[in-house]
Design a protein around this motif. Structure first.
Motif, mmCIF file in Angstrom:
data_model
loop_
_atom_site.group_PDB
_atom_site.id
_atom_site.type_symbol
_atom_site.label_atom_id
_atom_site.label_comp_id
_atom_site.label_asym_id
_atom_site.label_seq_id
_atom_site.Cartn_x
_atom_site.Cartn_y
_atom_site.Cartn_z
ATOM 1 N N LEU A 8 -9.723 3.342 -6.812
ATOM 2 C CA LEU A 8 -9.393 1.970 -7.185
ATOM 3 C C LEU A 8 -8.100 1.526 -6.521
ATOM 4 O O LEU A 8 -7.993 0.415 -6.003
ATOM 5 C CB LEU A 8 -9.277 1.853 -8.707
ATOM 6 C CG LEU A 8 -9.019 0.464 -9.269
ATOM 7 C CD1 LEU A 8 -10.157 -0.483 -8.885
ATOM 8 C CD2 LEU A 8 -8.862 0.528 -10.778
ATOM 9 N N TRP A 9 -7.099 2.418 -6.495
ATOM 10 C CA TRP A 9 -5.831 2.097 -5.839
ATOM 11 C C TRP A 9 -6.045 1.882 -4.343
ATOM 12 O O TRP A 9 -5.496 0.952 -3.755
ATOM 13 C CB TRP A 9 -4.830 3.227 -6.080
ATOM 14 C CG TRP A 9 -3.584 3.088 -5.298
ATOM 15 C CD1 TRP A 9 -2.552 2.230 -5.537
ATOM 16 C CD2 TRP A 9 -3.238 3.821 -4.117
ATOM 17 N NE1 TRP A 9 -1.579 2.397 -4.585
ATOM 18 C CE2 TRP A 9 -1.970 3.364 -3.701
ATOM 19 C CE3 TRP A 9 -3.864 4.819 -3.380
ATOM 20 C CZ2 TRP A 9 -1.335 3.880 -2.583
ATOM 21 C CZ3 TRP A 9 -3.220 5.326 -2.271
ATOM 22 C CH2 TRP A 9 -1.980 4.855 -1.884
ATOM 23 N N LEU A 10 -6.856 2.732 -3.721
ATOM 24 C CA LEU A 10 -7.075 2.652 -2.280
ATOM 25 C C LEU A 10 -7.806 1.377 -1.879
ATOM 26 O O LEU A 10 -7.435 0.725 -0.906
ATOM 27 C CB LEU A 10 -7.846 3.879 -1.787
ATOM 28 C CG LEU A 10 -8.024 4.023 -0.291
ATOM 29 C CD1 LEU A 10 -6.672 4.156 0.392
ATOM 30 C CD2 LEU A 10 -8.891 5.228 0.032
ATOM 31 N N ILE A 11 -8.821 0.982 -2.630
ATOM 32 C CA ILE A 11 -9.577 -0.209 -2.231
ATOM 33 C C ILE A 11 -8.803 -1.497 -2.476
ATOM 34 O O ILE A 11 -9.145 -2.532 -1.911
ATOM 35 C CB ILE A 11 -10.965 -0.293 -2.914
ATOM 36 C CG1 ILE A 11 -10.833 -0.438 -4.408
ATOM 37 C CG2 ILE A 11 -11.817 0.887 -2.546
ATOM 38 C CD1 ILE A 11 -12.136 -0.769 -5.115
ATOM 39 N N GLN A 12 -7.742 -1.421 -3.267
ATOM 40 C CA GLN A 12 -6.937 -2.619 -3.494
ATOM 41 C C GLN A 12 -5.879 -2.815 -2.415
ATOM 42 O O GLN A 12 -5.255 -3.864 -2.347
ATOM 43 C CB GLN A 12 -6.267 -2.556 -4.868
ATOM 44 C CG GLN A 12 -7.249 -2.687 -6.001
ATOM 45 C CD GLN A 12 -6.608 -2.521 -7.366
ATOM 46 O OE1 GLN A 12 -5.460 -2.125 -7.477
ATOM 47 N NE2 GLN A 12 -7.362 -2.824 -8.401
ATOM 48 N N LEU A 13 -5.682 -1.820 -1.542
ATOM 49 C CA LEU A 13 -4.726 -1.958 -0.446
ATOM 50 C C LEU A 13 -5.334 -2.797 0.672
ATOM 51 O O LEU A 13 -6.549 -2.941 0.774
ATOM 52 C CB LEU A 13 -4.370 -0.576 0.113
ATOM 53 C CG LEU A 13 -3.599 0.364 -0.799
ATOM 54 C CD1 LEU A 13 -3.454 1.719 -0.116
ATOM 55 C CD2 LEU A 13 -2.245 -0.205 -1.150
ATOM 56 N N SER A 14 -4.475 -3.319 1.527
ATOM 57 C CA SER A 14 -4.976 -4.058 2.683
ATOM 58 C C SER A 14 -5.599 -3.063 3.674
ATOM 59 O O SER A 14 -5.284 -1.869 3.669
ATOM 60 C CB SER A 14 -3.849 -4.846 3.356
ATOM 61 O OG SER A 14 -2.884 -3.950 3.882
ATOM 62 N N PHE A 15 -6.450 -3.585 4.548
ATOM 63 C CA PHE A 15 -7.175 -2.704 5.470
ATOM 64 C C PHE A 15 -6.259 -1.874 6.361
ATOM 65 O O PHE A 15 -6.509 -0.681 6.543
ATOM 66 C CB PHE A 15 -8.164 -3.511 6.317
ATOM 67 C CG PHE A 15 -8.898 -2.650 7.300
ATOM 68 C CD1 PHE A 15 -9.904 -1.806 6.881
ATOM 69 C CD2 PHE A 15 -8.547 -2.668 8.646
ATOM 70 C CE1 PHE A 15 -10.568 -0.993 7.779
ATOM 71 C CE2 PHE A 15 -9.208 -1.865 9.553
ATOM 72 C CZ PHE A 15 -10.222 -1.022 9.118
ATOM 73 N N PRO A 16 -5.198 -2.438 6.961
ATOM 74 C CA PRO A 16 -4.338 -1.601 7.815
ATOM 75 C C PRO A 16 -3.716 -0.419 7.047
ATOM 76 O O PRO A 16 -3.605 0.681 7.580
ATOM 77 C CB PRO A 16 -3.256 -2.567 8.310
ATOM 78 C CG PRO A 16 -3.898 -3.899 8.255
ATOM 79 C CD PRO A 16 -4.804 -3.853 7.053
ATOM 80 N N LEU A 17 -3.333 -0.632 5.801
ATOM 81 C CA LEU A 17 -2.798 0.471 5.003
ATOM 82 C C LEU A 17 -3.886 1.484 4.661
ATOM 83 O O LEU A 17 -3.636 2.697 4.664
ATOM 84 C CB LEU A 17 -2.146 -0.058 3.726
ATOM 85 C CG LEU A 17 -0.833 -0.802 3.917
ATOM 86 C CD1 LEU A 17 -0.350 -1.384 2.601
ATOM 87 C CD2 LEU A 17 0.211 0.099 4.527
ATOM 88 N N GLN A 18 -5.080 1.012 4.356
ATOM 89 C CA GLN A 18 -6.193 1.927 4.101
ATOM 90 C C GLN A 18 -6.451 2.795 5.326
ATOM 91 O O GLN A 18 -6.604 4.011 5.225
ATOM 92 C CB GLN A 18 -7.470 1.151 3.763
ATOM 93 C CG GLN A 18 -7.484 0.500 2.420
ATOM 94 C CD GLN A 18 -8.774 -0.277 2.199
ATOM 95 O OE1 GLN A 18 -9.646 -0.337 3.059
ATOM 96 N NE2 GLN A 18 -8.891 -0.888 1.035
ATOM 97 N N PHE A 19 -6.512 2.166 6.486
ATOM 98 C CA PHE A 19 -6.781 2.887 7.726
ATOM 99 C C PHE A 19 -5.695 3.920 8.005
ATOM 100 O O PHE A 19 -5.989 5.064 8.361
ATOM 101 C CB PHE A 19 -6.881 1.889 8.891
ATOM 102 C CG PHE A 19 -7.178 2.529 10.204
ATOM 103 C CD1 PHE A 19 -8.467 2.914 10.515
ATOM 104 C CD2 PHE A 19 -6.164 2.766 11.124
ATOM 105 C CE1 PHE A 19 -8.756 3.512 11.728
ATOM 106 C CE2 PHE A 19 -6.433 3.368 12.332
ATOM 107 C CZ PHE A 19 -7.731 3.750 12.640
ATOM 108 N N ALA A 20 -4.432 3.535 7.835
ATOM 109 C CA ALA A 20 -3.322 4.456 8.086
ATOM 110 C C ALA A 20 -3.372 5.652 7.139
ATOM 111 O O ALA A 20 -3.166 6.803 7.558
ATOM 112 C CB ALA A 20 -1.997 3.716 7.948
ATOM 113 N N LEU A 21 -3.656 5.422 5.876
ATOM 114 C CA LEU A 21 -3.740 6.523 4.912
ATOM 115 C C LEU A 21 -4.896 7.459 5.216
ATOM 116 O O LEU A 21 -4.754 8.682 5.173
ATOM 117 C CB LEU A 21 -3.883 5.969 3.492
ATOM 118 C CG LEU A 21 -2.601 5.525 2.825
ATOM 119 C CD1 LEU A 21 -2.908 4.836 1.501
ATOM 120 C CD2 LEU A 21 -1.678 6.696 2.600
ATOM 121 N N VAL A 22 -6.044 6.892 5.534
ATOM 122 C CA VAL A 22 -7.205 7.724 5.840
ATOM 123 C C VAL A 22 -6.955 8.544 7.101
ATOM 124 O O VAL A 22 -7.256 9.742 7.149
ATOM 125 C CB VAL A 22 -8.479 6.852 5.975
ATOM 126 C CG1 VAL A 22 -9.625 7.643 6.564
ATOM 127 C CG2 VAL A 22 -8.876 6.304 4.614
#
Length: 73
Positions: free
Chosen positions: A14-28
């Motif tokens: 839930l925390w991850l999907i609420q982030l913006s896409f660039p932050l999601q991509f960087a974390l993954v």
């Protein structure tokens, strides 16, 4: 135990999907890329040792082994 792990994982998702896409991509990429590199290295070592052990040339030593070490001892 498993319910707690499931709840924790759901919170992380839930925390991850609420982030913006660039932050999601960087974390993954920060997590997935090192895991994939280590897994690829491990698979390479296993295949190398298996091919040296069961391959047609029994005198071949694995690439990652020490020079001069006898694989049959």
């Amino acid at each position: 135990m498993l319910q707690g792990l499931s709840d924790w994982w759901n919170d992380v998702e839930l925390w991850l999907i609420q982030l913006s896409f660039p932050l999601q991509f960087a974390l993954v990429m920060a997590i997935l890329l090192p895991v994939c590199v280590v897994l690829a290295w491990f698979i390479d070592r296993v295949v190398d040792y298996a091919s040296a052990r069961f391959g047609p040339a029994r005198d071949e030593t694995p690439l990652g082994s020490r020079p001069g070490a006898d694989p049959d001892s």
